[in-house]
Design a protein around this motif. Structure first.
Motif, mmCIF file in Angstrom:
data_model
loop_
_atom_site.group_PDB
_atom_site.id
_atom_site.type_symbol
_atom_site.label_atom_id
_atom_site.label_comp_id
_atom_site.label_asym_id
_atom_site.label_seq_id
_atom_site.Cartn_x
_atom_site.Cartn_y
_atom_site.Cartn_z
ATOM 1 N N VAL A 1 7.570 16.200 85.608
ATOM 2 C CA VAL A 1 6.103 16.767 85.341
ATOM 3 C C VAL A 1 5.316 16.022 86.088
ATOM 4 O O VAL A 1 5.096 14.799 86.218
ATOM 5 C CB VAL A 1 5.750 16.723 83.980
ATOM 6 N N PRO A 2 4.425 16.469 87.007
ATOM 7 C CA PRO A 2 3.225 15.837 87.720
ATOM 8 C C PRO A 2 2.453 15.048 86.792
ATOM 9 O O PRO A 2 2.304 15.385 85.919
ATOM 10 C CB PRO A 2 2.414 16.984 88.359
ATOM 11 N N VAL A 3 1.997 13.674 86.997
ATOM 12 C CA VAL A 3 1.455 12.919 86.058
ATOM 13 C C VAL A 3 -0.133 13.201 85.805
ATOM 14 O O VAL A 3 -0.838 12.414 85.138
ATOM 15 C CB VAL A 3 1.693 11.518 86.430
ATOM 16 N N GLY A 4 -0.388 14.233 86.570
ATOM 17 C CA GLY A 4 -2.174 14.504 86.384
ATOM 18 C C GLY A 4 -2.635 15.011 87.834
ATOM 19 O O GLY A 4 -1.798 15.135 88.698
ATOM 20 N N ASN A 5 -3.822 15.225 87.525
ATOM 21 C CA ASN A 5 -4.730 15.875 88.788
ATOM 22 C C ASN A 5 -4.316 14.940 90.059
ATOM 23 O O ASN A 5 -4.118 15.445 91.366
ATOM 24 C CB ASN A 5 -6.126 16.219 88.749
ATOM 25 N N GLN A 6 -4.426 13.562 89.893
ATOM 26 C CA GLN A 6 -4.481 12.759 91.153
ATOM 27 C C GLN A 6 -2.904 12.358 91.417
ATOM 28 O O GLN A 6 -2.927 11.231 92.073
ATOM 29 C CB GLN A 6 -5.408 11.437 90.623
ATOM 30 N N ALA A 7 -2.151 12.995 90.854
ATOM 31 C CA ALA A 7 -0.748 12.806 91.243
ATOM 32 C C ALA A 7 -0.527 13.457 92.419
ATOM 33 O O ALA A 7 0.596 13.303 93.130
ATOM 34 C CB ALA A 7 0.035 13.426 90.141
ATOM 35 N N TRP A 8 -1.319 14.491 92.772
ATOM 36 C CA TRP A 8 -1.107 15.304 94.188
ATOM 37 C C TRP A 8 -1.752 14.255 95.123
ATOM 38 O O TRP A 8 -2.661 14.101 95.101
ATOM 39 C CB TRP A 8 -1.547 16.452 94.254
ATOM 40 N N SER A 9 -1.004 14.185 96.383
ATOM 41 C CA SER A 9 -1.732 13.451 97.403
ATOM 42 C C SER A 9 -2.900 14.143 97.826
ATOM 43 O O SER A 9 -2.898 15.208 98.003
ATOM 44 C CB SER A 9 -0.832 13.117 98.470
ATOM 45 N N PRO A 10 -3.789 13.388 98.440
ATOM 46 C CA PRO A 10 -4.920 13.901 99.094
ATOM 47 C C PRO A 10 -4.812 15.226 99.908
ATOM 48 O O PRO A 10 -5.684 16.081 100.166
ATOM 49 C CB PRO A 10 -5.734 12.837 99.675
ATOM 50 N N ASP A 11 -3.768 14.983 100.961
ATOM 51 C CA ASP A 11 -3.417 16.104 101.710
ATOM 52 C C ASP A 11 -2.621 17.093 101.126
ATOM 53 O O ASP A 11 -2.123 18.247 101.953
ATOM 54 C CB ASP A 11 -2.907 15.477 103.205
ATOM 55 N N GLY A 12 -2.150 17.148 99.718
ATOM 56 C CA GLY A 12 -1.180 17.743 99.221
ATOM 57 C C GLY A 12 0.153 17.922 99.741
ATOM 58 O O GLY A 12 0.684 18.946 98.986
ATOM 59 N N SER A 13 0.579 17.218 100.460
ATOM 60 C CA SER A 13 2.075 17.258 100.929
ATOM 61 C C SER A 13 2.849 16.512 99.774
ATOM 62 O O SER A 13 4.102 16.871 100.053
ATOM 63 C CB SER A 13 2.092 16.435 102.216
ATOM 64 N N SER A 14 2.655 15.726 99.091
ATOM 65 C CA SER A 14 3.493 15.262 98.141
ATOM 66 C C SER A 14 2.987 15.026 96.537
ATOM 67 O O SER A 14 1.715 15.216 96.511
ATOM 68 C CB SER A 14 4.141 13.738 98.592
ATOM 69 N N VAL A 15 3.602 14.560 95.682
ATOM 70 C CA VAL A 15 3.308 14.853 94.357
ATOM 71 C C VAL A 15 3.909 13.574 93.498
ATOM 72 O O VAL A 15 5.449 13.369 93.863
ATOM 73 C CB VAL A 15 3.425 15.987 93.705
ATOM 74 N N LEU A 16 3.250 12.935 92.746
ATOM 75 C CA LEU A 16 4.006 12.138 91.707
ATOM 76 C C LEU A 16 4.539 12.495 90.547
ATOM 77 O O LEU A 16 3.624 13.514 89.855
ATOM 78 C CB LEU A 16 3.056 10.857 91.207
#
Length: 379
Positions: free
Chosen positions: A291-306
């Motif tokens: 599960v994505p760890v939150g809003n700021q888990a998405w990289s600023p350019d939207g290419s990757s996610v934590l």
């Protein structure tokens, strides 16, 4: 009102007295989501206190008596020292490595009910960005979400102060002083983690519902509800929603129904479904195992996610879901503006390269130990 630094210090002492166990990053990550809805998972919240309250175990110093040591081999790598961070002060924003700032400290408490120890009201110490200092909020466990600019709060109706004023399925929108701005009548979703989430710019509030989700527009006060979606039936145990950086799409996890099911078996994640926050329509599916760890888990350019997996946090491609790097330990993590990653808990902060390689490690100030939860954002 008591001095906030004194409040933090006393809470640390009370919680740390009963926490003799070793720090366990994997355990903290597993239970982090299950304590979000404290009214349904009080026992899980207590487990988190026992796990997170303990500081790191430091290496013993070398004995003073001279001893003969074998010559080091060239292959041995000496780990960089863990650097301490300065003390937390309420009169100035507390900055972490990179461009991150602590926007809120949540201090838990416990009470005795029917002879059992359960989680009690929380104390919230939030950053007032306009004043440039922290202050204690006049709320208890009913706080659900704070906007990125710290100007608005979303309150669920289970807190003592707010419950007397609203119906069961209403969400209150207040300013940081407690003044009511709006009351939203929404049939909220009661899965663990299904709390309201503010958009990256704070202009919208996403509210998971039993039939799908609703979006509240702060500029107009309009609430648009999107029902008859498959979110409720397919969402995992930890049904955490997040906004993508574009502010127009939201993501929700989908459990793998082919895996064994049961109360004692954590749900396996099959994918993350992206929906349009403007139309409510399904946009795409991303195969993921966490599960994505939150809003700021998405990289600023939207290419990757934590994403949070059983073994830790991992970087994956935001289109294909393919892992891009090493696993990182820790309950929480966010992307920094320069593409690096900040992992953090109440006892530590770590800076990682985009591929998950550990670059720097820091020890959090003594005021943050004892089971406290930090809310961290990019400056």
């Amino acid at each position: 009102m008591r001095d906030l630094e004194e409040t933090l210090r006393d809470a640390v002492q009370d919680l740390a007295d009963d926490a003799p166990h070793a720090y366990d990053l994997a355990g903290a990550a597993r239970v982090q989501g299950r304590r979000i809805r404290r009214r349904r998972h009080a026992a899980a919240a207590l487990a988190v206190l026992a796990v997170v309250a303990v500081p790191f175990v430091w290496s013993r110093p070398e004995p003073r008596t001279p001893v003969v040591q074998p010559a080091p081999t060239p292959s041995v790598t000496v780990k960089a020292s863990i650097r301490p961070l300065p003390d937390f002060l309420v009169r100035t924003p507390y900055r972490l490595p990179g461009d991150a700032v602590v926007t809120m400290v949540t201090i838990p408490s416990t009470v005795i009910e029917d002879g059992a120890q359960v989680s009690g009201p929380n104390t919230y110490v939030a950053l007032d960005r306009d004043a440039g200092r922290y202050r204690q909020l006049p709320f208890d466990e009913s706080l659900a979400a704070m906007s990125p600019d710290s100007d608005r709060l979303a309150m669920s109706p289970d807190g003592k102060r707010f419950a007397a004023e609203v119906a069961r399925n209403e969400i209150g929108v207040l300013d940081a002083t407690g003044r009511r701005l709006d009351t939203l009548n929404v049939d909220t979703h009661d899965r663990v983690g299904a709390d309201p989430v503010w958009s990256p710019d704070g202009s919208r509030l996403l509210m998971p519902t039993d039939g799908g989700f609703a979006v509240y527009e702060t500029s107009t006060g309009e609430v648009r509800q999107f029902a008859d979606l498959d979110i409720s039936s397919l969402c995992s145990d930890f049904c955490s929603f997040s906004w993508l950086p574009n502010g127009h799409e939201i993501a929700a996890p989908r459990e793998d129904v082919s895996e064994p099911q049961g109360e004692s078996i954590p749900d396996r994640i099959e994918s993350v479904i992206v929906y349009s926050a403007d139309t409510g329509k399904r946009v795409r599916s991303i195969p993921m195992t966490g599960v994505p760890v939150g809003n700021q888990a998405w990289s600023p350019d939207g290419s990757s996610v934590l994403i949070r997996e059983e073994q830790g946090i991992r970087v994956v491609d935001a289109i294909t879901g393919i892992p891009r790097g090493k696993r990182m330990a820790g309950p929480d993590a966010i992307y920094l503006s320069d593409g690096r990653i900040l992992g953090y808990g109440s006892s530590f902060a770590q800076v990682y390269a985009p591929d998950g390689t550990l670059l720097e490690e820091y020890r959090m100030p003594r005021q943050f130990t004892g089971g406290m939860t930090l809310t961290v954002a990019r400056s």
